[in-house]
Structure formats: structure tokens, C-alpha cells
Design a protein around this motif. Structure first.
Motif, mmCIF file in Angstrom:
data_model
loop_
_atom_site.group_PDB
_atom_site.id
_atom_site.type_symbol
_atom_site.label_atom_id
_atom_site.label_comp_id
_atom_site.label_asym_id
_atom_site.label_seq_id
_atom_site.Cartn_x
_atom_site.Cartn_y
_atom_site.Cartn_z
ATOM 1 N N LEU A 1 30.710 42.679 36.070
ATOM 2 C CA LEU A 1 30.568 41.472 35.648
ATOM 3 C C LEU A 1 29.310 41.140 34.778
ATOM 4 C CD1 LEU A 1 30.086 40.089 39.394
ATOM 5 C CD2 LEU A 1 32.042 39.636 37.993
ATOM 6 N N LYS A 2 28.612 42.206 34.329
ATOM 7 C CA LYS A 2 27.585 42.037 33.408
ATOM 8 C C LYS A 2 28.165 41.959 31.829
ATOM 9 C CE LYS A 2 23.314 43.147 34.659
ATOM 10 N NZ LYS A 2 22.007 42.230 34.365
ATOM 11 N N ASN A 3 29.238 42.394 31.594
ATOM 12 C CA ASN A 3 30.032 42.284 30.577
ATOM 13 C C ASN A 3 30.719 41.040 30.077
ATOM 14 O OD1 ASN A 3 29.087 44.848 29.895
ATOM 15 N ND2 ASN A 3 30.827 45.753 31.062
ATOM 16 N N LEU A 4 30.789 39.912 30.997
ATOM 17 C CA LEU A 4 31.694 38.783 30.859
ATOM 18 C C LEU A 4 30.721 37.762 30.506
ATOM 19 C CD1 LEU A 4 33.577 39.297 34.084
ATOM 20 C CD2 LEU A 4 34.661 40.105 31.865
ATOM 21 N N HIS A 5 31.438 36.816 29.734
ATOM 22 C CA HIS A 5 30.710 35.461 29.486
ATOM 23 C C HIS A 5 31.023 34.420 30.551
ATOM 24 C CE1 HIS A 5 30.310 31.600 26.533
ATOM 25 N NE2 HIS A 5 29.260 31.734 27.435
ATOM 26 N N VAL B 1 30.112 29.668 34.937
ATOM 27 C CA VAL B 1 30.249 28.712 36.149
ATOM 28 C C VAL B 1 30.402 29.737 37.299
ATOM 29 C CG1 VAL B 1 31.364 27.139 37.331
ATOM 30 C CG2 VAL B 1 31.095 26.783 35.012
ATOM 31 N N VAL B 2 29.955 29.411 38.329
ATOM 32 C CA VAL B 2 30.328 30.444 39.791
ATOM 33 C C VAL B 2 30.719 29.598 40.914
ATOM 34 C CG1 VAL B 2 29.590 32.267 41.287
ATOM 35 C CG2 VAL B 2 28.524 32.243 38.876
ATOM 36 N N VAL B 3 31.998 29.806 41.271
ATOM 37 C CA VAL B 3 32.400 28.990 42.444
ATOM 38 C C VAL B 3 32.589 30.128 43.665
ATOM 39 C CG1 VAL B 3 34.422 27.702 43.477
ATOM 40 C CG2 VAL B 3 33.888 27.528 40.737
ATOM 41 N N LEU C 1 33.558 32.342 37.373
ATOM 42 C CA LEU C 1 33.642 33.451 38.385
ATOM 43 C C LEU C 1 33.898 32.806 39.739
ATOM 44 C CD1 LEU C 1 33.702 36.292 39.279
ATOM 45 C CD2 LEU C 1 31.147 36.149 39.709
ATOM 46 N N PHE C 2 35.076 33.021 40.379
ATOM 47 C CA PHE C 2 35.517 32.653 41.670
ATOM 48 C C PHE C 2 35.368 33.786 42.546
ATOM 49 C CE2 PHE C 2 38.638 32.313 44.637
ATOM 50 C CZ PHE C 2 38.487 31.139 45.591
ATOM 51 N N ILE C 3 34.678 33.565 43.445
ATOM 52 C CA ILE C 3 34.400 34.716 44.683
ATOM 53 C C ILE C 3 35.137 34.103 46.252
ATOM 54 C CG2 ILE C 3 32.532 36.069 45.778
ATOM 55 C CD1 ILE C 3 30.709 35.362 43.396
ATOM 56 N N ASP C 4 35.925 35.097 46.631
ATOM 57 C CA ASP C 4 36.472 34.765 48.057
ATOM 58 C C ASP C 4 36.834 35.833 48.519
ATOM 59 O OD1 ASP C 4 38.167 32.023 48.755
ATOM 60 O OD2 ASP C 4 39.043 33.760 49.633
ATOM 61 N N ASP C 5 36.815 35.847 49.847
ATOM 62 C CA ASP C 5 37.223 37.047 50.685
ATOM 63 C C ASP C 5 38.648 37.208 51.105
ATOM 64 O OD1 ASP C 5 37.313 36.186 54.196
ATOM 65 O OD2 ASP C 5 37.051 34.848 52.464
ATOM 66 N N LYS C 6 39.672 36.321 50.709
ATOM 67 C CA LYS C 6 40.922 36.376 50.812
ATOM 68 C C LYS C 6 41.703 36.828 49.648
ATOM 69 C CE LYS C 6 43.386 34.142 54.014
ATOM 70 N NZ LYS C 6 43.912 33.183 54.808
ATOM 71 N N GLU C 7 42.652 37.886 49.647
ATOM 72 C CA GLU C 7 43.312 38.219 48.248
ATOM 73 C C GLU C 7 44.257 37.149 47.939
ATOM 74 O OE1 GLU C 7 45.719 42.089 46.764
ATOM 75 O OE2 GLU C 7 45.201 42.074 48.899
ATOM 76 N N ILE C 8 45.089 36.503 49.077
ATOM 77 C CA ILE C 8 45.889 35.549 48.351
ATOM 78 C C ILE C 8 45.365 34.464 47.313
ATOM 79 C CG2 ILE C 8 45.718 33.906 50.584
ATOM 80 C CD1 ILE C 8 48.532 33.342 50.363
ATOM 81 N N ALA D 1 43.682 32.149 42.003
ATOM 82 C CA ALA D 1 42.676 31.985 40.982
ATOM 83 C C ALA D 1 43.029 32.672 39.599
ATOM 84 C CB ALA D 1 41.327 32.245 41.457
ATOM 85 N N LYS D 2 43.386 33.849 39.806
ATOM 86 C CA LYS D 2 43.800 34.842 38.711
ATOM 87 C C LYS D 2 44.878 34.127 37.911
ATOM 88 C CE LYS D 2 41.937 39.104 40.238
ATOM 89 N NZ LYS D 2 42.462 40.720 40.551
ATOM 90 N N ALA D 3 45.837 33.390 38.644
ATOM 91 C CA ALA D 3 47.121 32.943 37.820
ATOM 92 C C ALA D 3 46.533 31.694 37.187
ATOM 93 C CB ALA D 3 48.213 32.906 39.053
#
Length: 217
Positions: A8-12, A15-17, A179-186, A191-193
Motif C-alpha cells: 500500500l505504501k507504493n500506491l497513490h 480515498v479509503v472506503v 482503496l476499498f477494504i472488505d472481508d468478503k472475496e466476492i 470492486a477490482k472489476a
């Protein structure tokens, strides 16, 4: 610095969701399943579980059914339990909040814009509000984030694309810098898509470690 977060340190990131349940607030789905079984016996064993919840609960999370309709539809499965008994069983998965976690996450502002995007229903949102007031009579969850998006209020739940699109449209955020943070892989894959930077969260980890990574020492 936790090794699994060092990238995460290397990213611009601007926003964090955050997801809410099992990212910021602990949730034990087995407790609600057990409580439903206590009320309704074996027939209630599959009424709700985290991996494949009943469509009724998804409708509740979108705000598509009223509180009364929800209670009336589950009551026959739960041996005609009272409203209070059903709500208590439904809320059994929630135990406590740690106000210090919210205070720690608030350190991200104003360097970052922060939001909550949670699949949640009116009962659990009410529980969170009461728990926050119990922890501090002057505090509300919205005070710690730039905006809170609850699925039952916006009419869409993750992993439906529209849930994220509402944030993009209303807040003008760039998914590539979010950056989106969630505990469910689906939800992570969805979000990645859509172009978000996504972090699949382990509920046993401390979300405050993300703050330590994103803020300069």
C-alpha cells in the motif's frame, strides 16, 4: 509494518472506503444462526448464515422490505416468536464496538477522504447507532467518516456494481485512487472489476494497521 500491507505504501491513494462488519466492528454470524435455531429448531438452521443468506435478508439490506414484513415472514419459521425475540436473535451476531478504533481511523482525515460502504439493514444500523451512543453520548458513526453509505438507505448492496457507482457519482472519487477494504472475496473481486484498489481483509486483523501504513511516521 505488516508485510501483507507493505504494498500500500507504493500506491497513490486519495480515498479509503471501509466495509463495516468484520472490518471495523466484529460480527459473529454463528451466534445469530444459533439464536434462530433456539427459537425455531432445526427448520431454522438454514434461515441465515454468512456464506449464503436467505434472499429475505438481502431484500432487508436493500431496504426493499419493511421491518413489519421482515418479522412477519420469518415468524412462522421461528415458531411464531415475538417481535422482540426475533430482533434479539437477529442482533445476536453483534456484541460490541470499540470507540478507539473509530478514533484511530479518523486520523486518516483530512489527508484522505474516508467512507463506509456497508451491507446493513435497519435493525443492525439501529444497533450500531445505539452502541455508539452508549460508548459516548455525543458520538455518531458519521462523525468519523466523510460519509456513510448503508445498503438499506441507497437501495443497493455489494457486490452489485451500483453500490460503488453511487459513491463515485455522489462524491466524485476516482476508483484508481481509492482503496476499498472488505472481508468478503466476492466484494473484493467486484470492486477490482470496477477499477478500485481492493484489500481483502482478515477479520482477525486490526484495521488500525492500515492507518499506520497510510500515514507517514
Amino acid at each position: 509494518m505488516p508485510d501483507h500491507l507493505s504494498w500500500l505504501k507504493n500506491l497513490h491513494i486519495e480515498v479509503v472506503v471501509f466495509d463495516l462488519g468484520n472490518v471495523i466492528i466484529p460480527v459473529d454470524f454463528a451466534k445469530t444462526t444459533k439464536a434462530f435455531i433456539t427459537l425455531g429448531g432445526k427448520q431454522a438452521s438454514e434461515l441465515y448464515h454468512h456464506a449464503g443468506q436467505n434472499y429475505l435478508f438481502e431484500e432487508l439490506e436493500r431496504g426493499e422490505v419493511s421491518r413489519k414484513e421482515f418479522l412477519d415472514r420469518v415468524r412462522p419459521i421461528l415458531n411464531h416468536a415475538s417481535d422482540a425475540e426475533i430482533v434479539e436473535a437477529w442482533n445476536a451476531m453483534l456484541s460490541h464496538i470499540d470507540l478507539s478504533t473509530f478514533e484511530y481511523l479518523d486520523k486518516l482525515r483530512p489527508r484522505y477522504r474516508t467512507y463506509i460502504l456497508s451491507n446493513i439493514n435497519t435493525y443492525h444500523a439501529e444497533w450500531v447507532a445505539k452502541a455508539m451512543r452508549s460508548a459516548s453520548s455525543e458520538q455518531d458513526i458519521s462523525q468519523y467518516f466523510d460519509h456513510v453509505f448503508y445498503s438499506h438507505e441507497i437501495g443497493h448492496r455489494k457486490p452489485e456494481n451500483r453500490a460503488w457507482q453511487i459513491i463515485v457519482e455522489q462524491k466524485g472519487i476516482d476508483p484508481k485512487k481509492t482503496l476499498f477494504i472488505d472481508d468478503k472475496e466476492i466484494n473484493i473481486e467486484a470492486a477490482k472489476a470496477l477499477g478500485f484498489i481492493a484489500l481483502h481483509w482478515n477479520p482477525s486483523s486490526d484495521i488500525r494497521s492500515v492507518v499506520d501504513i497510510l500515514l507517514p511516521s
